[in-house]
Design an enzyme around this catalytic site. Structure first.
Site, PDB file in Angstrom:
ATOM      1  CE  LYS A 169      43.072  43.391  58.529  1.00 11.13           C
ATOM      2  NZ  LYS A 169      42.774  42.450  57.084  1.00 11.13           N
TER       3      LYS A 169
ATOM      4  CG  HIS B  38      40.649  29.608  54.575  1.00  9.80           C
ATOM      5  ND1 HIS B  38      41.644  29.976  55.101  1.00  9.80           N
ATOM      6  CD2 HIS B  38      40.139  30.939  53.829  1.00  9.80           C
ATOM      7  CE1 HIS B  38      41.841  31.476  55.065  1.00  9.80           C
ATOM      8  NE2 HIS B  38      40.844  31.755  54.160  1.00  9.80           N
TER       9      HIS B  38
HETATM   10  P1  NAD Z   1      38.316  39.667  43.902  1.00  5.96           P
HETATM   11  O1  NAD Z   1      39.567  40.190  44.186  1.00  5.96           O
HETATM   12  O2  NAD Z   1      38.100  38.253  43.113  1.00  5.96           O
HETATM   13  O3  NAD Z   1      37.378  40.651  43.289  1.00  5.96           O
HETATM   14  C1  NAD Z   1      35.944  40.093  43.207  1.00  5.96           C
HETATM   15  C2  NAD Z   1      35.334  40.297  41.693  1.00  5.96           C
HETATM   16  O4  NAD Z   1      35.016  41.519  41.524  1.00  5.96           O
HETATM   17  C3  NAD Z   1      36.380  40.190  40.408  1.00  5.96           C
HETATM   18  O5  NAD Z   1      35.834  39.488  39.485  1.00  5.96           O
HETATM   19  C4  NAD Z   1      37.057  41.480  40.522  1.00  5.96           C
HETATM   20  O6  NAD Z   1      37.654  41.585  39.068  1.00  5.96           O
HETATM   21  C5  NAD Z   1      35.859  42.434  40.523  1.00  5.96           C
HETATM   22  N1  NAD Z   1      35.873  43.835  40.908  1.00  5.96           N
HETATM   23  C6  NAD Z   1      36.664  44.071  41.834  1.00  5.96           C
HETATM   24  N2  NAD Z   1      36.596  45.566  41.862  1.00  5.96           N
HETATM   25  C7  NAD Z   1      35.281  45.927  41.005  1.00  5.96           C
HETATM   26  C8  NAD Z   1      34.664  47.160  40.588  1.00  5.96           C
HETATM   27  N3  NAD Z   1      34.683  48.180  41.523  1.00  5.96           N
HETATM   28  N4  NAD Z   1      33.666  47.018  39.770  1.00  5.96           N
HETATM   29  C9  NAD Z   1      33.473  45.730  39.106  1.00  5.96           C
HETATM   30  N5  NAD Z   1      33.983  44.605  39.583  1.00  5.96           N
HETATM   31  C10 NAD Z   1      35.113  44.653  40.268  1.00  5.96           C
HETATM   32  O7  NAD Z   1      37.685  39.311  45.508  1.00  5.96           O
HETATM   33  P2  NAD Z   1      37.651  40.054  46.968  1.00  5.96           P
HETATM   34  O8  NAD Z   1      36.405  39.550  47.301  1.00  5.96           O
HETATM   35  O9  NAD Z   1      37.644  41.454  46.677  1.00  5.96           O
HETATM   36  O10 NAD Z   1      38.846  39.471  47.587  1.00  5.96           O
HETATM   37  C11 NAD Z   1      38.942  38.072  47.891  1.00  5.96           C
HETATM   38  C12 NAD Z   1      40.416  37.803  48.103  1.00  5.96           C
HETATM   39  O11 NAD Z   1      40.903  38.495  49.194  1.00  5.96           O
HETATM   40  C13 NAD Z   1      40.566  36.320  48.500  1.00  5.96           C
HETATM   41  O12 NAD Z   1      41.668  35.437  47.801  1.00  5.96           O
HETATM   42  C14 NAD Z   1      40.970  36.158  49.809  1.00  5.96           C
HETATM   43  O13 NAD Z   1      41.838  35.178  50.387  1.00  5.96           O
HETATM   44  C15 NAD Z   1      41.652  37.627  49.995  1.00  5.96           C
HETATM   45  N6  NAD Z   1      41.710  38.142  51.336  1.00  5.96           N
HETATM   46  C16 NAD Z   1      42.765  38.814  51.764  1.00  5.96           C
HETATM   47  C17 NAD Z   1      42.677  39.351  53.151  1.00  5.96           C
HETATM   48  C18 NAD Z   1      44.091  39.708  53.675  1.00  5.96           C
HETATM   49  O14 NAD Z   1      44.052  40.340  54.791  1.00  5.96           O
HETATM   50  N7  NAD Z   1      45.092  40.123  52.822  1.00  5.96           N
HETATM   51  C19 NAD Z   1      41.711  39.482  53.876  1.00  5.96           C
HETATM   52  C20 NAD Z   1      40.495  39.066  53.128  1.00  5.96           C
HETATM   53  C21 NAD Z   1      40.552  38.351  51.962  1.00  5.96           C
HETATM   54  N1  GLY Z   2      41.851  38.896  57.179  1.00  4.60           N
HETATM   55  C1  GLY Z   2      42.517  38.568  58.177  1.00  4.60           C
HETATM   56  C2  GLY Z   2      43.349  39.055  58.786  1.00  4.60           C
HETATM   57  O1  GLY Z   2      43.944  40.445  58.089  1.00  4.60           O
HETATM   58  O2  GLY Z   2      44.260  38.627  59.649  1.00  4.60           O
END
Ligand code: NAD
Ligand code: GLY
Length: 369
Positions: free
Chosen positions: A231, A256
């Protein structure tokens, strides 16, 4: 790789450069934050699930450096990545008299990270923030590279900003409390790096998927470091996605549509991306860019990670039409033409359009029911 060694990955973006620190026992160690600028206050942003596990420990680690450490706890879930809940962060900042030097700490997964980053980008026109990702998905992807956002009912991550953190602290020990389905969802974003950028990593994942699912510390350490390196390489060349960075969206155009079509939170983001990668791989094959052997290889790996390979039906009357309608809202679309990240040979991705009729065939062949 020894999981107890501190690994550092550099994100090279001129004056916005920073480091990702990777190891266990990092997030609650005051030394992890020693180099941050001085400030009167810090605000930890977390959620109702992660907070009880880790917020107090982070608060203690920050207390020696910042005279005031406040915490705001958001509701947990993708469906809460909204304006309304973003406002809770601004409410906490204002109620506590936080100033332009206040540092925000995003303690949680991608939802908390994306929302905290967006709040940091906009509060007083920009305050510093640190990512403390606690999901595998956030450690390998969302905490790195400065994309921040909230969802709009009509489209995912539609309102946001590019805004880089001061530092990313990936504590591998936090993955011990992650539910199994969330670990698998993170593996969805891990897998994408192989087909788009590193065919050797794809082979490594094939050989080590059982170890990853079993949370082997050395395997997880290797994965977080390698994904962050890839990345960093991509973002270092194209911070604001004017070209190359779009390859990181492999599987996301279909994914999405699944998330928005089912309603946010019905499928995990990583599950939707995994299924979206299957669809994008089939599209790549129909475009004559990869063969069936490669598509099946990817499908087997996604299955091994415990992720779905069949898409949900989004409409009983015109399912493919509904996918197309949702995908036209994708940020990569140009003048209504949907752009897909497709695999152009193992380890190489390109962004291109495809005829609707072809996309319809892919959706029809990939959806359950
Ligand atoms: P999330 O933030 O919803 O976390 C997943 C679940 O795990 C939640 O219920 C959270 O409370 C729980 N959790 C988190 N850490 C924990 C831990 N250590 N122990 C127990 N429970 C825990 O989901 P995610 O999969 O981390 O992220 C998905 C989001 O990220 C989406 O909104 C997506 O659009 C975004 N995203 C952004 C980028 C970017 O480049 N900014 C890239 C990929 C995804
Ligand atoms: N997750 C895609 C980006 O960061 O561009």
């Amino acid at each position: 790789m020894n999981s107890s060694d501190l690994q550092i990955v550099a994100i090279d973006l001129a004056e916005r450069s920073y480091h990702i620190a990777i190891r266990g026992s990092l997030f609650d160690n005051p030394l992890s934050y020693a180099e941050l600028p001085k400030a009167q206050s810090a605000l930890i942003v977390t959620n109702t699930t992660v907070g009880p596990f880790y917020a107090e420990r982070l608060q203690r680690a920050l207390a020696g450096k910042f005279p005031q450490v406040h915490t705001v706890v958001l509701p947990d879930g993708e469906e809460h990545k909204t304006w309304q809940n973003l406002n809770l962060i601004f409410d906490a900042l204002l109620a506590n008299g936080c100033d332009r030097k206040t540092i925000l700490f995003a303690l949680g997964g991608g939802v908390v990270g994306d929302m905290t980053g967006f709040a940091a980008a906009s509060y007083m026109r920009g305050v510093p923030f640190v990512q403390v990702p606690t999901t595998l998905l956030a450690q390998v992807d969302s905490s790195v590279g400065g994309k921040t956002a909230i969802n709009h009912p009509l489209g995912k991550n539609m309102i946001g900003a590019f805004y880089q953190p001061l530092k990313v602290v990936c504590d591998l020990n936090t993955l011990k409390t992650l539910p199994a389905a969330e670990l698998s969802a993170g593996l969805g974003e891990v897998i994408k790096y192989g087909p788009i950028a590193d065919v050797d990593f794809l082979a490594w994942l094939e050989a080590n998927m059982e170890a990853l699912v079993a949370r082997d510390p050395a395997a997880l350490a290797h994965v977080v470091k390698r994904c962050c390196e890839i990345k960093a390489w991509v973002v270092g060349q194209d911070e604001r996605e004017s070209g190359l960075r779009a390859i990181l969206n492999f599987g996301h155009t279909f994914g999405h549509a699944i998330e928005a079509g089912l309603g946010y939170g019905q499928w995990l983001h990583g599950e939707a991306v995994a299924c979206g990668m299957v669809m994008a791989a089939h599209l790549s094959q129909r475009l004559g860019l990869v063969d069936a052997f490669f598509v099946n290889r990817l499908i087997r790996l996604i299955q091994k990670a415990g992720l779905p390979i069949r898409g949900p039906v989004l409409s009983d009357t015109d399912n493919a039409g509904r996918y197309l309608e949702l995908m036209r809202l994708d940020k990569k679309s140009e003048a209504g033409e949907i752009k897909f990240v497709v695999i152009d040979g193992p380890g190489r991705a390109v962004v291109r359009g495809a005829p609707d009729a072809m996309v319809r065939k892919v959706i029809d062949s990939c959806c359950a029911g």
